[in-house]
Design an enzyme around this catalytic site. Structure first.
Site, PDB file in Angstrom:
ATOM      1  CE  LYS A  44      70.167 -37.383 -91.416  1.00  0.00           C
ATOM      2  NZ  LYS A  44      68.435 -36.937 -91.975  1.00  0.00           N
ATOM      3  CD  GLN A  88      67.398 -34.767 -94.626  1.00  0.00           C
ATOM      4  OE1 GLN A  88      67.183 -36.065 -94.730  1.00  0.00           O
ATOM      5  NE2 GLN A  88      66.854 -33.971 -93.980  1.00  0.00           N
ATOM      6  CG  ASP A 111      63.034 -40.027 -90.707  1.00  0.00           C
ATOM      7  OD1 ASP A 111      64.052 -40.056 -89.927  1.00  0.00           O
ATOM      8  OD2 ASP A 111      62.380 -39.595 -91.893  1.00  0.00           O
TER       9      ASP A 111
END
Ligand code: NAP
Length: 284
Positions: A44, A88, A111
């Protein structure tokens, strides 16, 4: 359906938008030593930097306390140079994932997991939507797969993939069936699917003869095996499907591309170039 090729196009477009915005920042937060998470975060960051973004990489030891994690998120929420924040998952078991996810400012939640963004999607006003479902939809759209009035079957009901992709398919006027681990006679559903999205995380769960002839198949599964990374769908299904995503090279690259696109979207929300529709719901 070639996710690698489409992801390159999306990433090139993102890079142009970053250039015109001047500066766009994404911060990631990783707690612990999970090797797969370190790999994903590395990918990422590389992608964000290639798109011209500033990428802030926060990696904390596994024993970090919940208060320390929340304090860092609060700092990132307040940091003007940070447009998007990604925590994450999974977090180590002593941390409460729901609390950490809720602590991210909704407007920076790239997200799409904050209840405010998840709720906005549920209410048919998608704002920041999880990247993998967006990647699935972008592939279906790019390949001209008809959705309106078609039968779509989603295998998996996680908050990050199954549920949001089901919502997006329904909002595209497909008739959606959600399958999960308690579904009986899975094949009966998959054989009926004009569009099949497999997101169970179970190698070869969908055998070739469980796919309807002429269907579009989006294989989200990423299952490490001795033979390498495989999806949830037997690749032999390509003999029956009209469209199918490979693993690797399908949904995986799209997820990263859509995360970058979400970060640009968050930057536009913060600069007032786009209205953040969910803001009116804050405090509810
Ligand atoms: P998850 O949270 O473990 O959810 C899996 C879902 O699949 C659950 O809803 C589960 O049902 C259902 N399921 C499991 N076994 C099943 C079976 N035998 N039959 C029917 N349904 C079954 O996983 P996730 O985070 O959604 O991820 C799913 C897969 O996608 C994983 O392989 C993951 O690595 C992959 N993934 C890929 C990307 C990408 O970028 N390509 C991104 C995210 C995830 P219950 O709810 O009943 O337990």
């Amino acid at each position: 359906m070639d996710g690698k090729a489409l992801a390159e196009k999306v990433r090139a477009q993102v890079a142009r938008e970053v250039e015109s915005l001047g500066s766009v920042g994404i911060a990631t937060l990783l707690v612990g030593d999970d090797p797969a998470s370190h790999l994903y975060i590395g990918m990422k960051h590389r992608a964000a930097e290639q798109a011209g973004m500033r990428a802030f990489d926060h990696r904390l030891p596994a024993e970090t306390s919940q208060d320390e994690v929340l304090a860092l998120v609060a700092e990132l929420n307040a940091d003007e140079s940070v447009d998007g924040i990604l925590v994450q998952l999974p977090l180590p078991p002593h941390l409460d994932e729901a609390t950490v996810v809720r602590s991210v400012a909704p407007v920076k939640d790239v997200d799409g997991l904050h209840p405010l963004n998840a709720g906005a999607l549920f209410l048919g006003r998608p704002t920041l939507v999880p990247a993998t479902p967006l990647g699935c939809m972008a592939l279906l759209l790019d390949y001209g797969v008809p959705l309106e009035g078609r039968r779509a079957v989603v295998i998996g009901r996680s908050d990050i993939v199954g549920k949001p992709v089901g919502q997006l398919l329904m909002q595209a006027n497909a008739t959606v069936t959600m399958c999960h681990s308690r579904t009986q006679d899975l094949e009966r559903h998959t054989l009926d699917a004009d569009v099949l999205v497999a997101a169970a995380g179970s190698a070869g769960l969908v055998a070739a003869d469980m796919v309807k002839v002429g269907a579009a198949v989006v294989d989200v599964g990423q299952n490490p095996t001795d033979a390498g990374l495989v999806g949830d769908v037997d690749p032999g299904a390509s003999e029956r499907a009209h469209w199918i995503t490979p693993v690797p090279g399908g949904v995986g690259p799209m997820t990263i591309a859509m995360l970058l696109q979400n970060t640009v979207r968050a930057a536009r929300y913060r600069r007032g170039q786009l209205e953040f529709p969910a803001l009116g719901l804050q405090g509810c």
